[in-house]
Structure formats: C-alpha cells, structure tokens
Design a protein around this motif. Sequence first.
Motif, PDB file in Angstrom:
ATOM      1  N   ASP A  62       0.848  -1.185   0.000  1.00 55.97           N
ATOM      2  CA  ASP A  62       0.000   0.000   0.000  1.00 55.97           C
ATOM      3  C   ASP A  62       0.892   1.246   0.000  1.00 55.97           C
ATOM      4  OD1 ASP A  62      -1.704   2.135   0.519  1.00 55.97           O
ATOM      5  OD2 ASP A  62      -2.708   1.161   2.212  1.00 55.97           O
ATOM      6  N   THR A  63       0.968   1.924  -1.144  1.00 53.92           N
ATOM      7  CA  THR A  63       1.867   3.077  -1.244  1.00 53.92           C
ATOM      8  C   THR A  63       1.440   4.236  -0.350  1.00 53.92           C
ATOM      9  OG1 THR A  63       0.705   3.845  -3.227  1.00 53.92           O
ATOM     10  CG2 THR A  63       2.715   2.561  -3.564  1.00 53.92           C
ATOM     11  N   SER A  64       0.181   4.287   0.055  1.00 54.36           N
ATOM     12  CA  SER A  64      -0.250   5.372   0.944  1.00 54.36           C
ATOM     13  C   SER A  64       0.369   5.252   2.332  1.00 54.36           C
ATOM     14  CB  SER A  64      -1.781   5.410   1.048  1.00 54.36           C
ATOM     15  OG  SER A  64      -2.270   4.310   1.781  1.00 54.36           O
ATOM     16  N   LYS A  65       0.860   4.066   2.668  1.00 52.81           N
ATOM     17  CA  LYS A  65       1.503   3.863   3.972  1.00 52.81           C
ATOM     18  C   LYS A  65       2.995   4.207   3.963  1.00 52.81           C
ATOM     19  CE  LYS A  65       0.523   0.263   6.402  1.00 52.81           C
ATOM     20  NZ  LYS A  65       0.322  -1.109   6.879  1.00 52.81           N
ATOM     21  N   GLU A 107      10.285   9.932  -5.512  1.00 50.53           N
ATOM     22  CA  GLU A 107       8.836   9.916  -5.719  1.00 50.53           C
ATOM     23  C   GLU A 107       8.458   9.315  -7.070  1.00 50.53           C
ATOM     24  OE1 GLU A 107       7.611  13.966  -5.039  1.00 50.53           O
ATOM     25  OE2 GLU A 107       7.873  13.774  -2.866  1.00 50.53           O
ATOM     26  N   LYS A 156       6.334   5.819  -7.730  1.00 52.09           N
ATOM     27  CA  LYS A 156       5.128   5.855  -8.557  1.00 52.09           C
ATOM     28  C   LYS A 156       5.172   4.799  -9.664  1.00 52.09           C
ATOM     29  CE  LYS A 156       2.620   8.867 -11.689  1.00 52.09           C
ATOM     30  NZ  LYS A 156       2.703  10.070 -12.490  1.00 52.09           N
TER      31      LYS A 156
END
Length: 140
Positions: A11-14, A40, A44
């Motif tokens: 989960d990249t949001s973490k 970044e 991505k």
Amino acid sequence: MSKPAFTISTDTSKLDVEMIHQFLSKESYWAKGRTRETVEISIKNSLCFGVYTQEQQIGFARVASDYAIFAWIMDVFVLPEYRGQGASKLLMQAVVNHEAFANLHRWGLMTHDAHTLYQQVGFQKLKNPEYFMEYLPEKK
C-alpha cells in the motif's frame, strides 16, 4: 527481549517517503544524493514493499517489472537498528512470492554486500555474465 513483529505491505499510501528518501540519499551506497523528486517518481512507477513494525516503516524494496517475463529489484533496505531480526528475509520472501510476479521467467538485482540475503530466497550468481550489458548515460 523479544523480536519485534514485522508486517509487509504494498500500500503506497503507507510509505514514509521522507524516511525512504533520507535513507537512500544519505545512507545507502547506491543512491547517495538521489533527489526527493526522483524517489517519488521511482515509487510511482514501481511495485513497492514497505516493512513495518506496528505502524512505523523500517524497511523498503521496490520492483520494476513487465509482470510477464522479468522483474528487477531495487532500493532494498532495512534501517540499521532493525537489521539481524528477520525483517530483510521476510521482505525478500514477500517480494519474490507476490502474486503479481507468479509467472516471471527471470529476476535481476545488483548488490555489493547482501549476497547471502538474496541467496536465501533463490538468487544465484549469473550463469552467463558475458551475456549481460549495461548502458550508463552521462549525468546531465
């Protein structure tokens, strides 16, 4: 004292991008000076794996792949204070066993000092290193 419990997430949001950038640009031997913007962009465009103890990120790996034939593992690290506790091995097992990579024919990576770690999950020295080439464009 017991070992901390580690979890792995894609989960990249973490992801703690600041910590990842700090480690890569200041502490790693392979990415010294890498900009935050480059970190970044690389996150991505890769499948990223974070290693966590409770909610704190303590490790990272990213994989670039076509999800059919080939994958290249990069930017693997565990923070120094958590090394030797099984987090790196757990991370690499999660990477090579991830369902997105189930049909790959070849994996690649480069390392200066972690051969033993990667051998534990099946990596070996190149059988035909003379087949491999690289292109290192000049820095602009």
